[in-house]
Design a protein around this motif. Structure first.
Motif, PDB file in Angstrom:
ATOM      1  N   LEU A 282       1.197  -1.313   0.137  1.00 54.25           N
ATOM      2  CA  LEU A 282      -0.183  -0.138   0.145  1.00 54.25           C
ATOM      3  C   LEU A 282       0.794   1.261  -0.114  1.00 54.25           C
ATOM      4  O   LEU A 282       1.646   1.147   0.590  1.00 54.25           O
ATOM      5  CB  LEU A 282      -1.181   0.071   1.302  1.00 54.25           C
ATOM      6  CG  LEU A 282      -1.970  -0.745   1.467  1.00 54.25           C
ATOM      7  CD1 LEU A 282      -2.826  -0.784   2.716  1.00 54.25           C
ATOM      8  CD2 LEU A 282      -2.910  -0.843   0.178  1.00 54.25           C
ATOM      9  N   PRO A 283       0.839   2.554  -0.523  1.00 56.78           N
ATOM     10  CA  PRO A 283       0.993   3.512  -0.133  1.00 56.78           C
ATOM     11  C   PRO A 283       1.642   4.204   0.517  1.00 56.78           C
ATOM     12  O   PRO A 283       0.212   3.779   1.556  1.00 56.78           O
ATOM     13  CB  PRO A 283       0.508   4.374  -1.568  1.00 56.78           C
ATOM     14  CG  PRO A 283      -0.047   3.216  -2.216  1.00 56.78           C
ATOM     15  CD  PRO A 283      -0.685   2.341  -1.759  1.00 56.78           C
ATOM     16  N   LYS A 284       2.209   4.832   1.183  1.00 57.28           N
ATOM     17  CA  LYS A 284       2.484   5.192   2.933  1.00 57.28           C
ATOM     18  C   LYS A 284       1.577   6.366   3.254  1.00 57.28           C
ATOM     19  O   LYS A 284       0.912   7.053   2.173  1.00 57.28           O
ATOM     20  CB  LYS A 284       4.305   6.474   2.336  1.00 57.28           C
ATOM     21  CG  LYS A 284       4.414   5.326   3.114  1.00 57.28           C
ATOM     22  CD  LYS A 284       6.626   6.521   3.338  1.00 57.28           C
ATOM     23  CE  LYS A 284       7.837   5.153   3.235  1.00 57.28           C
ATOM     24  NZ  LYS A 284       8.404   5.366   1.762  1.00 57.28           N
TER      25      LYS A 284
ATOM     26  N   ARG B 196      -8.644  -2.248  -0.134  1.00 55.98           N
ATOM     27  CA  ARG B 196      -8.433  -3.418  -0.897  1.00 55.98           C
ATOM     28  C   ARG B 196      -7.655  -4.131  -1.652  1.00 55.98           C
ATOM     29  O   ARG B 196      -6.384  -2.454  -2.394  1.00 55.98           O
ATOM     30  CB  ARG B 196      -9.838  -4.401  -1.961  1.00 55.98           C
ATOM     31  CG  ARG B 196     -10.833  -3.619  -1.311  1.00 55.98           C
ATOM     32  CD  ARG B 196     -11.533  -4.467  -0.870  1.00 55.98           C
ATOM     33  NE  ARG B 196     -13.046  -4.405   0.097  1.00 55.98           N
ATOM     34  CZ  ARG B 196     -13.848  -3.989   0.944  1.00 55.98           C
ATOM     35  NH1 ARG B 196     -12.794  -4.327   2.007  1.00 55.98           N
ATOM     36  NH2 ARG B 196     -14.841  -3.831   0.918  1.00 55.98           N
ATOM     37  N   VAL B 197      -7.013  -4.714  -1.656  1.00 52.33           N
ATOM     38  CA  VAL B 197      -6.167  -5.337  -2.548  1.00 52.33           C
ATOM     39  C   VAL B 197      -6.640  -6.667  -2.817  1.00 52.33           C
ATOM     40  O   VAL B 197      -7.260  -6.738  -2.835  1.00 52.33           O
ATOM     41  CB  VAL B 197      -4.171  -5.680  -2.205  1.00 52.33           C
ATOM     42  CG1 VAL B 197      -3.672  -4.331  -0.700  1.00 52.33           C
ATOM     43  CG2 VAL B 197      -4.785  -6.506  -0.841  1.00 52.33           C
TER      44      VAL B 197
ATOM     45  N   ASP C 260      -9.059 -12.328  -1.138  1.00 52.53           N
ATOM     46  CA  ASP C 260      -9.239 -10.967  -1.197  1.00 52.53           C
ATOM     47  C   ASP C 260     -10.172 -10.960  -2.855  1.00 52.53           C
ATOM     48  O   ASP C 260     -11.155  -9.999  -3.148  1.00 52.53           O
ATOM     49  CB  ASP C 260      -7.703 -10.278  -2.327  1.00 52.53           C
ATOM     50  CG  ASP C 260      -7.046 -10.333  -1.186  1.00 52.53           C
ATOM     51  OD1 ASP C 260      -7.814 -10.311  -0.525  1.00 52.53           O
ATOM     52  OD2 ASP C 260      -6.235 -10.193  -1.343  1.00 52.53           O
ATOM     53  N   ALA C 261     -10.264 -11.550  -4.256  1.00 45.42           N
ATOM     54  CA  ALA C 261     -11.902 -11.636  -5.236  1.00 45.42           C
ATOM     55  C   ALA C 261     -12.526 -12.211  -4.711  1.00 45.42           C
ATOM     56  O   ALA C 261     -13.307 -11.384  -5.317  1.00 45.42           O
ATOM     57  CB  ALA C 261     -10.776 -13.166  -5.639  1.00 45.42           C
ATOM     58  N   HIS C 262     -12.931 -12.963  -4.003  1.00 43.65           N
ATOM     59  CA  HIS C 262     -14.090 -12.675  -3.164  1.00 43.65           C
ATOM     60  C   HIS C 262     -14.841 -11.635  -2.704  1.00 43.65           C
ATOM     61  O   HIS C 262     -15.977 -11.061  -2.643  1.00 43.65           O
ATOM     62  CB  HIS C 262     -14.467 -14.409  -1.750  1.00 43.65           C
ATOM     63  CG  HIS C 262     -14.112 -15.754  -2.242  1.00 43.65           C
ATOM     64  ND1 HIS C 262     -14.033 -16.209  -1.387  1.00 43.65           N
ATOM     65  CD2 HIS C 262     -14.362 -15.555  -3.931  1.00 43.65           C
ATOM     66  CE1 HIS C 262     -13.564 -17.573  -3.008  1.00 43.65           C
ATOM     67  NE2 HIS C 262     -14.252 -17.464  -3.877  1.00 43.65           N
TER      68      HIS C 262
ATOM     69  N   ILE D 274     -10.910   1.085  -2.790  1.00 39.77           N
ATOM     70  CA  ILE D 274     -10.305   1.588  -3.803  1.00 39.77           C
ATOM     71  C   ILE D 274      -9.838   0.554  -3.621  1.00 39.77           C
ATOM     72  O   ILE D 274      -9.156  -0.581  -2.613  1.00 39.77           O
ATOM     73  CB  ILE D 274     -10.070   2.670  -2.933  1.00 39.77           C
ATOM     74  CG1 ILE D 274      -9.140   3.092  -1.451  1.00 39.77           C
ATOM     75  CG2 ILE D 274      -9.935   4.422  -3.407  1.00 39.77           C
ATOM     76  CD1 ILE D 274      -8.595   3.861  -1.248  1.00 39.77           C
ATOM     77  N   VAL D 275      -8.790  -0.373  -4.716  1.00 39.35           N
ATOM     78  CA  VAL D 275      -8.264  -0.837  -4.845  1.00 39.35           C
ATOM     79  C   VAL D 275      -7.005  -0.828  -4.859  1.00 39.35           C
ATOM     80  O   VAL D 275      -6.499  -0.011  -5.862  1.00 39.35           O
ATOM     81  CB  VAL D 275      -9.195  -1.928  -5.684  1.00 39.35           C
ATOM     82  CG1 VAL D 275      -7.843  -3.161  -6.298  1.00 39.35           C
ATOM     83  CG2 VAL D 275     -10.311  -2.824  -5.337  1.00 39.35           C
TER      84      VAL D 275
END
Ligand SMILES: Cc1cc2nc3c(=O)[nH]c(=O)nc-3n(C[C@H](O)[C@H](O)[C@H](O)COP(=O)(O)OP(=O)(O)OC[C@H]3O[C@@H](n4cnc5c(N)ncnc54)[C@H](O)[C@@H]3O)c2cc1C
Length: 402
Positions: free
Chosen positions: A113-115, A125-126, A132-134, A232-233
């Protein structure tokens, strides 16, 4: 010899396959410990799980039958918490201690994740795991998601969400999408295709702040624009999971540092896959992991063989209706650069050569010749005699050995 592998995913699977190639089954005494609750699955296919093209069960790496027919113990849903190198033991989160003769780290990577972005904020999310997909599949239709990162993973996440009826804005810091795989002109073709599908795109931008108390409400970009969103992903990079090795006193730079036989300075400890930094290089694709697994299997079995060497690997975009095949540095102007545009399809191909040998391949729109070009590149075949036809592909170059 008891081999303990930490991590039950693609690197572990490739290694087990290679070990099996060199020994008969019962001779292997292997324990694989994985902290994900599921049976090992093919992470590469998560994009198709998200878009609904494949089911969870069809992405399993090994069937239950295969597992029980081999004397390999899979311990799933368990995390290794500590490595005691002096005692040659690993400590699991259920209190068990396991002795090893050889230890292999195959702990992969996590999405970074960005700082300044708070990972505990609801809606951040990632896209890394089946879970994560679910989570992404459950995004409400018509809601707005912002995906950061216009690389392969970000595009696949954005396209998957679009196909679920989610409104998506893709934010990419570079001037064009897939800037590592495509040149600017092909990037424009890609952008036009995605915009026709309804994707909103912000280029040359990145996140400056995420707004919201407990839940994401909006995102402020460094351009000053503020976009409201409920999710946001981040697909902006990965970090090798090297913390176990670091705590055990092994050298860690970006990843767990190993030599070109995948061995750490501790002769009993090895690493491969995305957690490893082999002779200064980390990897992010499956094909170099396969190469590493071949070398490591021989190393573990005390057989001689070639060391691992890092080479350019081909990458493909897995979005239905958009074909991209790319290998090498396509934005590096070599001694000779060949370009062909077909505005009707539309398609674009570009080959970069040095001394008659392919150094980079970029195919957009028609990727059928990708594997053939890639073989020419990997084998280092001199294509000078074909310089007038090479760009048009295999059908025009019959007789060349590839
Ligand atoms: C959506 C998506 C699409 C992709 N598409 C492609 C593609 O098209 N082509 C391609 O080549 N590559 C693709 N990749 C990249 C590819 O999946 C990775 O290169 C590959 O999975 C790396 O394998 P690995 O085994 O090194 O690591 P991982 O797959 O990350 O596996 C490591 C495993 O170890 C576990 N682990 C970590 N620490 C511990 C611990 N302490 N105890 C127990 N278990 C632990 C992790 O939970 C994980 O299950 C994609 C990745 C994603 C996320």
């Amino acid at each position: 010899m008891h081999i303990v592998i930490i991590g039950n995913s693609i690197a572990a699977d490739c290694l087990i396959e290679e070990l099996g190639r060199h020994t008969s089954g019962p001779a292997l005494d292997v324990t694989v410990i994985g902290d994900e609750p599921h049976r090992a699955y093919n992470r590469v296919l998560l994009s198709q799980v998200l878009s609904g093209d494949v089911s969870d069960s069809s992405i399993a790496l090994r069937t239950p039958n295969w597992q029980s027919n081999h004397r390999i113990r899979y311990r799933q849903g368990l995390r290794v918490e500590e490595i005691d190198r002096a005692a040659q033991q690993v400590a699991l989160d259920n209190g068990e201690q396991l002795h090893y003769d050889r230890l292999v780290l195959a702990t992969g990577a996590r999405a970074s994740l960005p700082k300044g972005v708070d990972p505990t904020l609801h809606g951040v999310r990632v896209f890394r795991t089946l879970d994560d997909a679910h989570t992404l599949i459950n995004t409400p239709k018509g809601s707005h998601t912002i995906v950061f990162g216009g690389g392969l993973l970000g595009l696949e996440a954005a396209a998957g969400l679009l196909s679920l009826g989610v409104r998506v804005t893709l934010v990419h810091r570079n001037a064009w999408l897939l800037n590592r795989q495509l040149d600017r002109a092909a990037g424009r073709l890609l952008l036009a295709n995605l915009q026709r599908r309804g994707l909103l795109v912000e280029l040359g931008s990145t996140v400056s702040a995420v707004e919201g108390d407990r839940h994401v409400r909006a995102v402020r970009l460094d351009s000053g624009r503020c976009l409201s969103a409920t999710q946001i992903v981040f697909a902006t990079g990965i970090t090798p999971r090297a913390e176990l090795a670091l705590a055990a006193g092994l050298p860690v730079n970006r990843g767990v540092m190993v030599d070109d036989h995948l061995q750490s300075p501790d002769p009993c400890v090895f690493a491969l896959g995305e957690c490893a930094e082999c002779s200064g290089e980390t990897v992010g694709l499956v094909s170099p992991i396969r190469d590493q697994a071949k070398v490591l299997a021989r190393t573990l079995l005390g057989q001689s063989g070639d060391p691992y060497t890092h080479r350019a690997h081909a990458a493909q975009l897995k979005v239905a209706g958009i074909d991209v095949f790319s290998a090498g540095d396509v934005n590096h102007e070599g001694e000779q650069t060949m370009v062909f545009d077909d505005p009707l399809t539309p398609a674009r191909r570009k080959l970069v050569l040095e001394n008659g040998r392919l150094k980079a391949i970029m195919l957009f729109g028609d990727v059928r010749d990708g594997p053939w070009f890639n073989t020419l590149m990997q084998k280092g075949i001199n294509t000078r005699a074909l310089s007038d036809r090479l760009l048009f592909g295999k059908a025009y170059c019959e007789g060349i050995a590839a």
